[in-house]
Structures are given as C-alpha cells and as structure tokens.
Design an enzyme around this catalytic site. Structure first.
Site, PDB file in Angstrom:
ATOM      1  N   ASN A  38       0.796  -1.287   0.038  1.00  0.00           N
ATOM      2  CA  ASN A  38      -0.060   0.066   0.191  1.00  0.00           C
ATOM      3  C   ASN A  38       0.837   1.384   0.012  1.00  0.00           C
ATOM      4  O   ASN A  38       0.360   2.398   0.113  1.00  0.00           O
ATOM      5  CB  ASN A  38      -0.849   0.076   0.995  1.00  0.00           C
ATOM      6  CG  ASN A  38      -1.700  -1.174   1.308  1.00  0.00           C
ATOM      7  OD1 ASN A  38      -2.418  -1.546   0.246  1.00  0.00           O
ATOM      8  ND2 ASN A  38      -2.092  -1.815   2.479  1.00  0.00           N
ATOM      9  N   HIS A 127     -14.483  -2.151   4.646  1.00  0.00           N
ATOM     10  CA  HIS A 127     -13.536  -2.678   5.387  1.00  0.00           C
ATOM     11  C   HIS A 127     -13.829  -3.505   6.701  1.00  0.00           C
ATOM     12  O   HIS A 127     -14.701  -2.969   7.432  1.00  0.00           O
ATOM     13  CB  HIS A 127     -12.398  -1.585   5.465  1.00  0.00           C
ATOM     14  CG  HIS A 127     -11.040  -2.386   5.831  1.00  0.00           C
ATOM     15  ND1 HIS A 127     -10.734  -2.593   7.347  1.00  0.00           N
ATOM     16  CD2 HIS A 127     -10.104  -2.969   5.371  1.00  0.00           C
ATOM     17  CE1 HIS A 127      -9.386  -3.047   7.406  1.00  0.00           C
ATOM     18  NE2 HIS A 127      -9.119  -3.408   6.191  1.00  0.00           N
ATOM     19  N   GLU A 168     -16.454   4.203   1.836  1.00  0.00           N
ATOM     20  CA  GLU A 168     -15.168   4.385   1.652  1.00  0.00           C
ATOM     21  C   GLU A 168     -15.137   5.294   0.449  1.00  0.00           C
ATOM     22  O   GLU A 168     -15.946   5.272  -0.515  1.00  0.00           O
ATOM     23  CB  GLU A 168     -14.547   3.079   1.402  1.00  0.00           C
ATOM     24  CG  GLU A 168     -14.223   2.426   2.542  1.00  0.00           C
ATOM     25  CD  GLU A 168     -13.710   0.952   2.455  1.00  0.00           C
ATOM     26  OE1 GLU A 168     -13.125   0.750   1.718  1.00  0.00           O
ATOM     27  OE2 GLU A 168     -13.911  -0.007   3.260  1.00  0.00           O
ATOM     28  N   SER A 172     -11.243  -1.057  -1.072  1.00  0.00           N
ATOM     29  CA  SER A 172      -9.750  -1.624  -0.829  1.00  0.00           C
ATOM     30  C   SER A 172      -9.949  -2.911  -1.813  1.00  0.00           C
ATOM     31  O   SER A 172      -8.756  -3.224  -2.286  1.00  0.00           O
ATOM     32  CB  SER A 172      -9.418  -1.911   0.479  1.00  0.00           C
ATOM     33  OG  SER A 172     -10.400  -2.660   1.065  1.00  0.00           O
ATOM     34  N   ASP A 197     -14.511   6.747   4.945  1.00  0.00           N
ATOM     35  CA  ASP A 197     -13.237   6.224   5.255  1.00  0.00           C
ATOM     36  C   ASP A 197     -12.271   6.570   3.859  1.00  0.00           C
ATOM     37  O   ASP A 197     -12.389   6.019   2.652  1.00  0.00           O
ATOM     38  CB  ASP A 197     -12.988   4.668   5.567  1.00  0.00           C
ATOM     39  CG  ASP A 197     -11.749   4.115   5.692  1.00  0.00           C
ATOM     40  OD1 ASP A 197     -10.700   4.559   5.276  1.00  0.00           O
ATOM     41  OD2 ASP A 197     -11.825   2.931   6.111  1.00  0.00           O
TER      42      ASP A 197
HETATM   43  C1  LIG Z   1     -10.752   0.990   4.077  1.00  0.00           C
HETATM   44  C2  LIG Z   1      -9.719   0.800   5.016  1.00  0.00           C
HETATM   45  N1  LIG Z   1     -10.011   1.142   6.261  1.00  0.00           N
HETATM   46  C3  LIG Z   1      -9.025   0.735   7.295  1.00  0.00           C
HETATM   47  C4  LIG Z   1      -7.940   0.121   7.092  1.00  0.00           C
HETATM   48  C5  LIG Z   1      -7.498  -0.341   8.217  1.00  0.00           C
HETATM   49  O1  LIG Z   1      -6.353   0.668   8.338  1.00  0.00           O
HETATM   50  P1  LIG Z   1      -4.708   0.402   9.035  1.00  0.00           P
HETATM   51  O2  LIG Z   1      -4.134  -0.715   8.259  1.00  0.00           O
HETATM   52  O3  LIG Z   1      -4.132   1.585   9.603  1.00  0.00           O
HETATM   53  O4  LIG Z   1      -5.319  -0.338  10.239  1.00  0.00           O
HETATM   54  C6  LIG Z   1      -7.806  -0.341   6.136  1.00  0.00           C
HETATM   55  C7  LIG Z   1      -6.707  -1.209   5.788  1.00  0.00           C
HETATM   56  O5  LIG Z   1      -6.455  -2.153   4.640  1.00  0.00           O
HETATM   57  C8  LIG Z   1      -8.897  -0.221   4.684  1.00  0.00           C
HETATM   58  O6  LIG Z   1      -8.371  -0.809   3.562  1.00  0.00           O
END
Ligand SMILES: Cc1ncc(COP(=O)(O)O)c(C=O)c1O
Length: 380
Positions: A38, A127, A168, A172, A197
């Site tokens: 990432n 997520h 989001e 992801s 997000d």
């Molecule tokens: C959309 C989304 N939110 C939150 C997270 C979690 O973030 P972190 O890796 O800082 O725990 C991720 C991680 O993959 C994500 O893809």
C-alpha cells in the site's frame, strides 16, 4: 491440564481452510517488483523523506522511543497535540484525533458514536474494521448493495434513530469509488450522518495529499472523515476529523483510544512531515496517476479487468485454486502480486489485486500487463 480438545477443534478448522485452498500463513517481504504493497507513493522507502523524519526527530525535546503510556496518562508529547492541530487545519476541520491504526479507529468510531436505537447503514464492501465496529455497536446495522443508491435510499426510508451511512472513497478490494455527491444528497434528504473512510486516497489526491473528499470540495458535508497513515503516507496510525464535540466524545468514550499505549513519537513525526513532503513533491502523485493510465490503457480490452481509475487494479479470475495459481505464475516471473481469496471476497469472485505505485517504472508495468494478458489467454 491438557489443551488437546480445544487444539483439536482449532486444528480441524485450519484443516478445512487448507482443503478449501485459503489457509493463511506469514511470509517475509519478497524481493520481487512491488505490485502489492500500500506504499502508493513510495514514502516508506524514500531515503530523502527518511532523512527529514530522522532530523526532525533528533531536534525534538524528550524524543522517547515509545510513547510511555496511553494518550490520557503519560503518552501525549506536545508534538502530538501540535500535529493534531496541524491535521485539523490541513483537513479544514474543527478537530482531529489520531489513533494507533485505521483498524482501531474504525472499530472505535462505530462502536462508540451510534447509540442504542440508532441505525448504521454500510456499503456491503466496507473494510473489516468498519464491520467490526458496527458489530460492537448497540445500534442496529444493515448493509446495502455496493454503491447502489436506490438500495441505500430504500434503507434510509425505513431507518430509525440517528442514522449513519458508512462508505469508503476508494474500496480496498475493488479499487472503485463511492458516488459521494449523490450520497451527500441522500444523507441531507434523510437527515443521515455520512462517515467516509479515505484510507486509500490519503496522500494520493489533493495538493498536500488531503484526499479525495477535499480535492472535490465535499469535505464539509461529511460528519466524520477517516484518514489512515499506513498506505499513501507510508507510516502508521490513523486520524478522524470532524466537529470538536465528536472528537471530545471519542476522547472520553472510545475504549480503543483510552486503553492503549499511544503511537511512538517517530510515527507522529512521519505523519506530520509526510504531508509537507507530498506538497513539495507533487511529482510523486503525478507519477502514480501516469502509471495508472499506462496500466489501464494497456489492458483496456480485457473483460477480466474491473473498472477502476485508482492505484488498485483488479483482475477477476474466480476460484481459490485458479486464482492462487495465476498469482503464483506472475510471482515466478518476478511480479509481487497477490491473490485475494474467499472468504475475504465472495466465493467465485476471487481476484488478483494489483497495487500500482509512483516508483514502478513504465517498463515494469508494461511487462506485468503483457504477462497478465498472456496468462489470461491460456487460463483454463
Ligand atoms: C478502507 C480501509 N480502512 C481501514 C483500514 C485499516 O487501516 P490500518 O491498516 O491503519 O489499520 C484499511 C486497511 O487495509 C482499509 O483498507
């Protein structure tokens, strides 16, 4: 005391995963060409940026290695409060609060803010951390079909209490974006609070890496915005921005904020300096956008490529074994790509997920595209 009965039960579940071809195991970082991390802008590995972080850290008073306690006890260095002010300003919000990770933030936010009698309406592809937060909440929770505004509206019509819509900006596992303008309209119409997000757009869009919402001028319409620092920022931690009351409430009631050791100071320096660095080096974003264009233009005729104009590109394969084999063949050719298998995605929807970066060269991307096209042509 024998642990055997429980261990046998656990082993049985692991064996099932092995049979289904989706047993997870840890592997150390590879030396292949990175098409899976990432670290979209390469900040985690950028030596110039590392120098900036180290020199800032050396000049700070009391630069402890660890934070030494929770934020509410010994863990708040003055630099942390300054950084939160800096982040609130950056994101044009009343206040900002940093958590140790996006996962912790998301679980805390949804477990803490919606109350009994309220409703959480989330996109089905949010997520795992947001799902977990909704599960911990006393509010009722529903999921709407991915990016489906009609479906969302039908849920909004029936929702009770304070209503929270959770999405989001960039998904992801699909790399596609949410229809934010329309969602803002719907939330206004039904008096719902939008929570967004920005994990995969933090750092990537906006002159200083502010993200997709601010780059489009939507930020003031959002109840809570979530930014994470482990992806485009190349560091660790996450931040929620919004109204002062929201942040004060979290400081008082969010258990995942209160009862944990704070992020170490070096992570804060990293966060603070990253946004300045991106602002001074916009070519990193430009190179990423260019690499996305190269990838998309080269593979545009492939029906297996999901529609996405972001750094996350998806090749649909289907089937755990087939998808694993596909990814493995690309790895054997030197490309570090990863298969995403069920149960992370739905059965039959298994994919190979490709993350593009500013540091991938055009030749590397063209070679990857050629290999993908050849392998797809021979796929059984
Ligand atoms: C959309 C989304 N939110 C939150 C997270 C979690 O973030 P972190 O890796 O800082 O725990 C991720 C991680 O993959 C994500 O893809």
């Amino acid at each position: 005391m024998t642990f055997k009965p429980l261990l046998a039960q656990l082993q049985e579940k692991l064996n099932k995963r092995l049979e289904e071809g989706n047993l997870r195991s840890l592997k150390s970082q590879s030396s292949l060409i990175d098409f899976c991390s990432n670290d979209y802008l390469g900040l985690a590995r950028d030596e110039n940026f590392q120098e900036i972080v180290f020199s800032e850290l050396k000049n700070l008073p009391q630069p402890h290695l660890g934070a030494t306690g929770s934020r509410l006890i010994s863990g708040t260095h003055p630099y942390m409060l300054e950084t939160e002010q800096f982040l609130a300003q950056l994101w044009q919000a009343e206040a900002a609060l940093v958590f140790n990770s996006g996962y912790q933030l998301n679980t805390a936010l949804l477990a803490t803010i919606p109350q009994k009698g309220d409703t959480i309406l989330s996109d089905q592809l949010i997520h795992a951390s947001l799902r977990e937060g909704a599960r911990l909440s006393l509010a009722q929770r529903f999921y709407f079909k991915h990016n489906d505004l009609n479906y969302l509206e039908s849920k909004l019509r029936k929702a009770t209490g304070n209503v929270f819509v959770v999405v989001e900006t960039i998904y992801s596992m699909d790399g596609d974006k949410a229809p934010i303008t329309e969602m803002i309209q719907l939330c206004k119409q039904y008096n719902a609070y939008l929570i967004v997000d920005e994990a995969h757009s933090t750092g990537i869009y906006g002159k200083n890496g502010e993200g997709w919402l601010q780059a489009n001028g939507w930020h003031q319409e959002i109840f809570a915005r979530i930014y994470t620092f482990g992806k485009g920022i190349g560091g660790h931690g996450a931040c929620v921005v919004g109204n002062r009351t929201l942040i004060d409430y979290l400081i008082n009631f969010a258990r995942a904020f209160i009862y944990t050791t704070a992020l170490p100071l070096h992570s804060w320096v990293h966060i603070r300096k990253a946004f300045e660095y991106i602002g001074n080096n916009n070519f990193l974003q430009e190179k990423l956008y260019q690499n996305i264009r190269i990838f998309k233009e080269t593979l545009q005729d492939l029906p297996q490529l999901k529609e996405s104009d972001t750094a996350i590109q998806i090749v649909r394969i289907g089937g755990n074994e087939r998808t694993k084999r596909f990814a493995q063949k690309l790895q054997e050719q030197g490309f570090d790509v990863r298969a995403v298998l069920s149960p992370t995605v739905q059965q039959g929807e298994e994919i190979v997920r490709i993350c593009l970066h500013s540091f991938n060269s055009p030749t590397e991307i063209l070679n990857l595209c050629e290999s993908i096209a050849l392998l797809l042509a021979r796929l059984d």
